[in-house]
Write an enzyme that holds these catalytic residues in place. Structure first.
Site, PDB file in Angstrom:
ATOM      1  N   ARG A   1       0.849  -1.203   0.000  1.00 30.03           N
ATOM      2  CA  ARG A   1       0.000   0.000   0.000  1.00 30.03           C
ATOM      3  C   ARG A   1       0.886   1.255   0.000  1.00 30.03           C
ATOM      4  O   ARG A   1       0.609   2.222  -0.694  1.00 30.03           O
ATOM      5  CB  ARG A   1      -0.970   0.010   1.181  1.00 30.03           C
ATOM      6  CG  ARG A   1      -1.999   1.135   1.071  1.00 30.03           C
ATOM      7  CD  ARG A   1      -3.057   1.122   2.152  1.00 30.03           C
ATOM      8  NE  ARG A   1      -4.190   0.263   1.902  1.00 30.03           N
ATOM      9  CZ  ARG A   1      -5.240   0.576   1.126  1.00 30.03           C
ATOM     10  NH1 ARG A   1      -5.289   1.739   0.507  1.00 30.03           N
ATOM     11  NH2 ARG A   1      -6.225  -0.268   0.959  1.00 30.03           N
TER      12      ARG A   1
ATOM     13  N   GLU B   1      -9.971   5.567   6.917  1.00 31.72           N
ATOM     14  CA  GLU B   1      -8.561   5.873   7.148  1.00 31.72           C
ATOM     15  C   GLU B   1      -8.145   7.252   6.645  1.00 31.72           C
ATOM     16  O   GLU B   1      -7.175   7.839   7.121  1.00 31.72           O
ATOM     17  CB  GLU B   1      -7.692   4.816   6.454  1.00 31.72           C
ATOM     18  CG  GLU B   1      -7.805   3.470   7.104  1.00 31.72           C
ATOM     19  CD  GLU B   1      -7.338   2.363   6.183  1.00 31.72           C
ATOM     20  OE1 GLU B   1      -6.182   1.968   6.304  1.00 31.72           O
ATOM     21  OE2 GLU B   1      -8.134   1.912   5.343  1.00 31.72           O
TER      22      GLU B   1
END
Ligand code: FAD
Lengths: 772, 279
Positions: A330, A732
């Protein structure tokens, strides 16, 4: 039938339904893991390694076994299945066998009648170690001749767990075309999750199998780990989530380890076994955000057009892989930022060291690189004499653009709209002028504003597409109320409320008629983990799928009752189109179905849209969709002390359709608070692999007074065709954007350039001295 | 955590007797419980002195204010008598959080004898007396003699603090208190500066300074105090004494800050006294 509007009932999606879990929590009625008690329950304490890297010569537990109140102990020999906690790789033992690789690694377990007795008994363990060479810094771990730490089956090469790349275009050429090149090295340390409720599980042997109750995010991960260590079929292991007081990623993989430890004790003693960590054990021995070193280089033309980005970064993974490969991936995909860049080269490494394994934390490997790319954009703006918002707007991704991984964005890119809205609500020009006036007036204070823009890949992405699925079960009760079972968890983020809104809207019932059952792996198919800001999107689609199927059945019943192929809806009644006096309520329809033995339960299913990835080049459709944000922070720095406080904040998000504006706003404000902590104060020093002060006395997180009262939150909604009612993920993103805006504001206020977190007063005073 | 037994004394004499037998006095417990949990102390039992009438109450005396050792920070902050002691209120208002200020006491803060004790700074500035009762006699000593070092005081076994007597400062004192650290609340000072400054005709007539967290105890830099006399409260005039103050402190490096930073900030804070000139 798809979306109904008006007429029948007002849409619930898009309204600020109050949190369904709030009342029980406020009243103190919610039951957390440590509130559970079972007859005959023992308390478990883990005996842990005192050394960062050593061979275990002798493990003498005789003093432990004979301590008052002790019921039994468990060692590697008591593990009925495999001594492995399976996460992504299979490199981490449940209990260290032969060698310990970090301070705090579990060695053995003791069970006693009380928690104090267990703790006191554990302190009597006598372990003889033969120390092995240890390394703590990724650079040392990768150096020639470094002692091997990573297990070969988990490593790409030596102590490099993973090396991942993106290669796009030709960076040499891109930098040759640049009029300006900025370059910097950025350093960040650990961040601790600081969830309100520490880790805890209770394992209960029943029916020849094991049930584990616990505070956790990913019940199916836990099921897999417990079955593996007990050598049981998955069907004999049931995981039930207890009310969970925060997770932030810290309860993604760690509960698998703890549940498996408790389960081994419960299995051996045939008694329920509780394992709850106190705060210092939790901070010292469980996962945290990866420390990172990032080297970044950006090239641009005089007009601000980006020509090339080159990044090399290293994450300190700790002694075992756990989730590091996914975290690194990521980080890799997010390293170039939300910009159009023709030439990109990224090299990402996660490195084994003799430290506690790092893991998932809100943002999952992206905040570290975001600090770097957003600092670079500001440095570039300064060098070019350009407005930092304008520089970003000039390069911001739009529909039709290609990302750094070669993905063409086909829909739902609200980044440009975020930037425009942020400019508008912050009164950007006036704020700058006010800041300048303040700075002229004040002798010992300086203000600064900072911007950051981010993109965030929603869902697991092409690294783990198998996990992007979810099941839901909806049961219409005989009285018209509805029970919903899902496989993803509420941990304080508001998922329960949002999923109920989606179910209620899909069915055409009020929110109050829908109740969510506790998450239990035996009720629904494996729905993947509750991570990656995927719950509203993927689980939401599964809930909507179930609601639509059930709604079709209900409509069949309505037509049969009214004796008519069509009907109208008014309030919560179904009416005959010609004769509105002939009508039937939702509850009456349910009763009618029940008395005729109709099947009133349905399963819904959803999976993320396809993604793909070529690891050799880093090309592919990395995520099925992205969320976007632009944050602006205004800080004030005291030039005498280096103290920094955040005075104002503006946050604009594109997360597609907002299902619940109140919970969404809460997520944004929480993410801002967490980002202020990351950028300004959170620091967890360690020496030789040992965390020096695992306590909130020295690990400072923001208090209410450190979060500005003036936070403006706005949403621009670029709908996504693959999400329920157009929703993408949000969870997030606020944290990812907020810290970098604070960091840029600190740099702007001091005239220096912040290159390491946290910006504690001492570091800021140095910046002031350099900037002056 | 297994807590030692908590005993409630009948009266002050009983409390003194129980303390003499090794019992540890307890009021808010905000310091003591932390130490017990760490295992830093293992007293046989605790003596809860929080309800003894002699240790409670805040009242004016001739030329001063007497504060019971078991008065909480919130009680002190809201007592009419302390309106005459703004420096005390400024400092106590920064302690911990509302919850902490409701539980914690000035007596506990003094006995804890932390170099970072925010209650100690104004007591040093005001020249407070610590009134101690023991098995044999009562005695009274200046706070600067009472505190011996980090966590060390002049209390003898069996002795309790009954109260603190704080003389009122001469009229016209400008109070200053500033605590430095990385957040706005629940903060143990990395450095702190308290001051009382009297200004006459644009020049300092008298100055008292006390610094926290930059020496083994709260520190009164008396040479700098004297050097301030006669100077205007301008940044330029104060800056001339910045280095003198930086070298008067004796800080250590710990997890919260380096000694060098503490030294620099001590000197810098002196410049902030210029804000008193306009106030
Ligand atoms: C989260 C937190 C934040 C804090 N923040 C601050 C802060 O910002 N600033 C600051 O200065 N302090 C702070 N403290 C420390 C503490 O709260 C204060 O020192 C408080 O004033 C102590 O008072 P107490 O009544 O709780 O003391 P207790 O814990 O009850 O006692 C402390 C000590 O004093 C002794 N004692 C108490 N009363 C007497 C008496 N009458 N005679 C003899 N001995 C006695 C006890 O035996 C013990 O040794 C903080 C503490 C915590 C836990």
């Amino acid at each position: 039938m798809t979306r109904r509007s008006g007429g029948e009932s007002d849409p619930i999606v898009g309204t600020p339904v109050p949190r369904l879990d709030a009342e029980a929590k406020v009243r103190g009625e919610a039951r957390y893991a440590d509130d559970l008690a079972f007859a005959g329950m023992v308390h478990v304490k883990t005996i842990r390694s005192e050394r960062p890297h050593a061979r275990i010569v002798r493990l003498d537990l005789s003093g432990v076994e004979s301590a008052p109140g002790v019921v039994g102990i468990a060692t590697v020999a008591d593990i009925p299945g495999e001594n492995i906690v399976p996460i992504i790789y299979r490199d981490m033992p449940l209990l260290a066998a032969g060698v310990v690789r970090y301070v705090g690694e579990p060695l053995a377990l003791v069970a006693a009648e009380t928690r104090d007795a267990a703790r006191e008994a554990a302190a009597r363990a006598r372990v003889a170690y033969e120390d092995l060479p240890a390394v703590f810094d990724p650079r040392d771990a990768l150096a020639h001749g470094a002692p091997p730490i990573a297990r070969p089956d988990a490593a790409d090469e030596g102590n490099a767990f993973n090396h991942m790349v993106i290669r796009k275009g030709d960076v040499a050429q891109g930098f040759a075309q640049a009029d300006v090149i900025v370059e910097g090295e950025y350093e960040v340390g650990y961040q601790e999750h600081a969830y309100l409720e520490p880790q805890g599980v209770v394992a209960v042997p029943e029916d020849g199998g094991m049930t584990v109750y616990g505070t956790l995010q990913c019940p199916f991960y836990v099921q897999n780990a417990v079955a593996n260590v007990l050598g049981l079929p998955l069907a004999r292991v049931r995981i039930v989530q207890t009310c969970t007081g925060g997770g932030f990623g810290g309860k993604e993989d760690v509960p698998s380890h703890l549940a498996a430890l408790a389960a081994v004790v419960a299995w051996k003693l045939r008694r329920p076994a509780k394992l709850v960590l106190d705060r210092s054990e939790d901070i010292a021995t469980t996962s945290k955000r990866h420390p990172g070193s990032i080297r970044y280089r950006t090239g641009a033309r005089r007009d601000g057009t980006l020509t090339a980005v080159e990044v090399e970064f290293y994450y300190n993974a700790g002694a075992y892989q756990t989730l590091s490969s996914a975290v690194l991936w990521r980080g890799l995909v997010h390293a170039p930022g939300p910009y159009r860049i023709p030439n990109v080269k990224v090299d990402a490494y996660s490195v084994a060291t003799n430290t506690v394994p790092c893991g998932a934390f809100r943002g999952f490997g992206s905040p570290q690189v975001i600090f770097a790319h957003e600092s670079q954009m500001d440095e570039l703006a300064r060098r070019l004499g350009m407005d930092p918002l304008e520089l970003r707007a000039k390069n911001a991704l739009r529909v039709g653009d290609e990302t750094a991984t070669g993905q063409v964005l086909t829909e739902s890119v609200g980044l440009g709209a975020c930037l425009a809205k942020a400019r508008e609500i912050s009164r950007w020009e006036e704020v700058q002028a006010e800041v300048a006036a303040f700075n002229r007036r004040e002798r010992f204070k300086r203000r600064g504003v900072g911007v950051s823009t981010v993109m965030y890949g929603v869902g697991m992405g092409a690294k783990a597409p198998l996990l992007d699925k979810a099941g839901a079960y909806l049961k219409l009760e005989a009285d018209g109320s509805v029970t919903l079972a899902v496989g993803t968890t509420e941990m304080g983020q508001g998922a329960e409320t949002v999923l109920v809104q989606i179910a209620a809207d899909g069915l055409g019932v009020p929110v109050g008629m829908v109740r969510v059952a506790p998450v239990d792996t035996s009720r629904v198919p494996d729905s993947g983990p509750t991570v990656a800001s995927r719950t509203t999107t993927v689980q939401g689609m599964a809930v909507l799928d179930a609601a639509r199927r059930l709604r079709l059945r209900i409509e069949d019943a309505v037509r049969a009752i009214l004796g008519c192929p069509t009907f109208t809806v008014a309030g919560h009644r179904f009416c005959h189109p010609q004769d509105p006096a002939r009508s039937v309520s939702f509850a009456e329809v349910a009763r009618w179905m029940w008395t005729r033995n109709w099947d009133m339960g349905v399963t819904g299913w959803a999976e993320g849209k396809p993604v793909d990835w070529d690891p050799a080049t880093g090309h592919g459709n990395a995520y099925f969709v992205y969320s976007y944000a632009c944050h602006i922070a205004l800080v004030e720095v005291d030039l005498l002390t280096g103290e920094t406080r955040v005075n104002r904040f503006w946050a604009v998000h594109d997360s597609g359709r907002i299902v619940n504006p109140a919970t969404a706003r809460g997520q944004v404000i929480g993410g801002i608070a967490q980002g202020i902590g990351y950028a300004l104060m959170e620091e967890l020093p360690s020496r030789d692999g040992r965390i020096l002060a695992p306590s909130f006395t020295s690990y400072h997180i923001p208090t209410a007074r450190d979060v500005p009262a003036g936070i403006a939150v706005a949403f621009v909604e670029a709908p996504y065709s693959g999400g329920p009612f157009g929703a993408k993920g949000l969870g997030e993103v606020p944290l990812m954007a907020s810290h970098a805006a604070v960091a840029n504001a600190v740099s702007s206020a001091t005239g220096g350039r912040l290159r390491a977190y946290p910006a504690i007063p001492e570091r800021v005073l140095d910046l002031v001295a350099k900037g002056a | 955590m297994d807590l030692p037994e908590i005993v409630r004394p009948r009266d002050l004499a009983d409390a003194v007797r129980l303390t003499g037998e090794g019992g540890k006095p307890l009021v808010g417990g905000t310091d003591l419980f932390v130490r017990l949990r760490k295992g830093a102390e293992r007293p046989p039992f605790l003596v809860y002195v929080g309800e003894l009438p002699e240790l409670r109450g805040i009242h004016e005396t001739e030329g001063g204010v007497e504060i019971g050792a078991a008065a909480t920070h919130v009680e002190i902050l809201s007592a009419p008598a302390t309106a005459q002691l703004p420096i005390l209120r400024l400092a106590l208002a920064t302690i911990g959080s509302p919850a902490l200020r409701h539980m914690g006491t000035l007596g506990g803060n003094v006995v804890n004898a932390s170099p970072a004790g925010d209650g100690l700074v104004p007591l040093y500035l005001l020249g407070a007396q610590v009134n101690v009762v023991g098995p044999a006699r009562e005695r009274s000593l200046p706070v600067e003699e009472f505190v011996l070092g980090p966590g060390r005081t002049a209390l003898q076994p069996g002795e309790l603090i009954r109260s603190l007597t704080i003389p009122l400062p001469r009229d016209g004192a400008h109070p200053y208190f500033r605590k430095v650290g990385r957040r706005q609340a629940l903060l143990i000072a990395v450095a702190s500066l308290g001051a009382l400054v009297w200004v006459e005709d644009g020049a300092v007539r008298e100055a008292r300074l006390a610094l926290g967290s930059v020496a083994p105890t709260v520190l009164r830099p008396r040479e700098v105090e004297r050097a301030l006399v006669g100077r205007p409260l301008t940044v330029e005039a104060l800056a001339e004494l910045r280095d003198a103050l930086s070298s008067a402190v004796r800080p250590i490096s710990d997890l919260r800050a380096s000694a060098d930073y503490r030294r620099r900030v001590s000197g810098n804070l002196l410049l902030d006294l210029s804000s008193l000139a306009s106030g």
